[in-house]
Scaffold this motif. Sequence first.
Motif, mmCIF file in Angstrom:
data_model
loop_
_atom_site.group_PDB
_atom_site.id
_atom_site.type_symbol
_atom_site.label_atom_id
_atom_site.label_comp_id
_atom_site.label_asym_id
_atom_site.label_seq_id
_atom_site.Cartn_x
_atom_site.Cartn_y
_atom_site.Cartn_z
ATOM 1 N N THR A 108 0.828 -1.204 0.000
ATOM 2 C CA THR A 108 0.000 0.000 0.000
ATOM 3 C C THR A 108 0.863 1.255 0.000
ATOM 4 N N PHE A 109 0.282 2.331 -0.516
ATOM 5 C CA PHE A 109 0.918 3.638 -0.434
ATOM 6 C C PHE A 109 0.723 4.217 0.965
ATOM 7 N N HIS A 110 1.433 5.288 1.255
ATOM 8 C CA HIS A 110 1.395 5.881 2.592
ATOM 9 C C HIS A 110 0.018 6.406 2.981
ATOM 10 N N ASP A 111 -0.863 6.631 1.997
ATOM 11 C CA ASP A 111 -2.228 7.061 2.315
ATOM 12 C C ASP A 111 -3.177 5.879 2.460
ATOM 13 N N GLY A 112 -2.634 4.665 2.405
ATOM 14 C CA GLY A 112 -3.439 3.464 2.599
ATOM 15 C C GLY A 112 -3.982 2.840 1.336
ATOM 16 N N ASN A 113 -3.871 3.529 0.197
ATOM 17 C CA ASN A 113 -4.382 2.974 -1.055
ATOM 18 C C ASN A 113 -3.479 1.845 -1.548
ATOM 19 N N PRO A 114 -4.076 0.792 -2.118
ATOM 20 C CA PRO A 114 -3.256 -0.335 -2.586
ATOM 21 C C PRO A 114 -2.487 0.015 -3.860
ATOM 22 N N LEU A 115 -1.310 -0.581 -4.001
ATOM 23 C CA LEU A 115 -0.548 -0.470 -5.238
ATOM 24 C C LEU A 115 -1.262 -1.257 -6.324
ATOM 25 N N THR A 116 -1.447 -0.631 -7.498
ATOM 26 C CA THR A 116 -2.076 -1.324 -8.625
ATOM 27 C C THR A 116 -1.241 -1.127 -9.883
ATOM 28 N N SER A 117 -1.596 -1.900 -10.897
ATOM 29 C CA SER A 117 -0.896 -1.784 -12.178
ATOM 30 C C SER A 117 -1.079 -0.407 -12.796
ATOM 31 N N GLU A 118 -2.184 0.261 -12.517
ATOM 32 C CA GLU A 118 -2.411 1.609 -13.048
ATOM 33 C C GLU A 118 -1.351 2.576 -12.525
ATOM 34 N N ASP A 119 -0.979 2.428 -11.259
ATOM 35 C CA ASP A 119 0.058 3.288 -10.683
ATOM 36 C C ASP A 119 1.403 3.043 -11.364
ATOM 37 N N VAL A 120 1.708 1.777 -11.612
ATOM 38 C CA VAL A 120 2.973 1.429 -12.253
ATOM 39 C C VAL A 120 3.026 1.989 -13.667
ATOM 40 N N ILE A 194 4.027 10.721 -1.855
ATOM 41 C CA ILE A 194 3.486 9.504 -1.253
ATOM 42 C C ILE A 194 4.052 8.292 -1.997
ATOM 43 N N GLY A 195 4.691 7.410 -1.257
ATOM 44 C CA GLY A 195 5.264 6.218 -1.863
ATOM 45 C C GLY A 195 4.832 4.963 -1.152
ATOM 46 N N THR A 196 5.556 3.865 -1.399
ATOM 47 C CA THR A 196 5.266 2.582 -0.755
ATOM 48 C C THR A 196 6.385 2.177 0.199
ATOM 49 N N GLY A 197 7.358 3.054 0.428
ATOM 50 C CA GLY A 197 8.534 2.714 1.212
ATOM 51 C C GLY A 197 8.297 2.662 2.705
ATOM 52 N N PRO A 198 9.348 2.304 3.462
ATOM 53 C CA PRO A 198 9.198 2.100 4.909
ATOM 54 C C PRO A 198 9.037 3.385 5.720
ATOM 55 N N TYR A 199 9.309 4.543 5.100
ATOM 56 C CA TYR A 199 9.144 5.819 5.805
ATOM 57 C C TYR A 199 8.319 6.772 4.959
ATOM 58 N N LYS A 200 7.551 7.620 5.640
ATOM 59 C CA LYS A 200 6.708 8.602 4.962
ATOM 60 C C LYS A 200 6.990 9.995 5.518
ATOM 61 N N LEU A 201 6.578 11.001 4.764
ATOM 62 C CA LEU A 201 6.818 12.383 5.160
ATOM 63 C C LEU A 201 5.944 12.755 6.346
ATOM 64 N N LYS A 202 6.574 13.289 7.389
ATOM 65 C CA LYS A 202 5.844 13.760 8.568
ATOM 66 C C LYS A 202 5.721 15.279 8.563
ATOM 67 N N SER A 203 6.838 15.974 8.348
ATOM 68 C CA SER A 203 6.817 17.438 8.346
ATOM 69 C C SER A 203 7.992 17.960 7.540
ATOM 70 N N TRP A 204 7.882 19.224 7.126
ATOM 71 C CA TRP A 204 8.935 19.824 6.308
ATOM 72 C C TRP A 204 8.949 21.333 6.536
#
Length: 526
Positions: A108-120, A194-204
């Motif tokens: 899943t992406f950091h917003d909870g949406n599943p990875l799909t072929s459309e994203d790829v 927003i990605g699928t990696g182990p860390y997501k953006l918290k603040s900047w």
Amino acid sequence: MRRTLTSAALGLATVLLIGSCMGGQAGGGAADGPPKPGGNLNVAVPTDPQSLDMVANPGQVTAHIGNMMYEKLFEVDRSFTSRPMLVEDYTTSPDRLTYTFKLRQGVTFHDGNPLTSEDVVASLKRWQQVHRTGQLVTPDIEAITPTDPATVTIKLKQPRYPLINELAGAGTEIYEAKNLTGVAPTGFAQDKAIGTGPYKLKSWDIGRELVLERYTGYKSRSEEDWGGQAGAKHAYLDTVTYKVVSDQDALINGLQTGQWDHIMPTNDQYEPLRNNPAVVVHNLPGGNDNVVIPNFNTGSKFADPRAREALNLLLDKPAINAATGGSKDLTVETGAFASPDNKQFYSTAGEEVYKAHDPEKAKQLLAAAGITAGATIRIVTTNSYPEFGKWAVLIQDSLSKIGINTKIDTFDFATMLGTLTKEPGGWDITTLFFDSALTSPAQMPALTLGTLNGSTSPELDGLMAEFNASTTPEQAKAVVDKLQAFTWKQLSVITLSQSRLYAAYSPKLKGYGDFYRVFWNTWLAS
């Protein structure tokens, strides 16, 4: 980088992001003990990333942070071999024209949406349009299609030997399709990072600090022994805070006093840091190819091949390396455009041209090319990376000794790239470093600089096509030797040396050592 870059500049800048991310197994291991979850890691970086869009803004710091957040279909392991990442498995048709990729389920992406072929598909089509490597691969691609929600098919017009390596390269990061609609050339806004990696953006806090936090929904691969960018990724740290620290004294002092846990020092800091028992320093495989780039475009004094030959003969490469390379442990005096660690691409072809040094003959060749005493050569460089400016000054000194004037224009990195591309014939020489651990000729700026410095040629295009048509590693390696020999014949770049990478960090940081500035699988000791 603050400004929009052209495709040529993007291709050139990409070498900085990957080159400075590559590394090899070194520091972490069983001696570090069991992982300890929790805590914040303070990482000092020299500049603000400005954007977290790794396609639109392939700068060094963007890459370090983005690699924590985004993933690709394939990633390279600690030996620079491509491994499946978001792909569960794939097949290739007997004619090598159709690749079918099954995606991993539950990602899943950091917003909870599943990875799909459309994203790829959306991500790869953007790579084709915007990224230099994608543009070079595109003529061989007939279609990239979402066969079903979990399957992507790439249909080729002709076989392409390095395709999997290219899908593991910069610019192929997978983003949500919905966030790629109508993206400006400057890249998407931070709310779309927003990605699928182990860390997501918290603040900047732009210009000061950027904070990543553990993505609790991350689904790791199971392979613990791949290392590098591939395999299992465990997010032990709660957060990683990137602090913008441009002053080298503040950088070093902060590491010694515990203000920073990991820093990005220059090569001239290597020996003092290595001799300091309060910090950890170790070398990493891979590195940077340090280059001088002459301009082939009409209007430049180096459009004449005799001028390029003269420049190569004029430069005392060992003296330049001694003056700017820091420790001998970090300098590899070679004309290769690939690191010795990158075995599939390391070559000694053209070494005799690299070693040639004859200032008197250089003066004669320059005169034959119409560059005589009193002429002025324009060198464009940047203050964002101190080595570049130092090389420019040493080139200026070499030219002054034979009566040639120089004008050095120094910019921030983005402005430098913009200047090079917006004024095709308005500059003569520039200085850069390239990644020496890339795994496809289409990724290698030494072979793809044509859109920047006008060095495109039918002979080079033919050699690139010959590599792409290879069917075995042996065939591919034979073409690599031809490509490097041609580069030294044409002198699209003049390599000064290669610089090995090194890491400098607090003894509190454990489990670190696969790739440079990759902080999954690391933790902080009490």
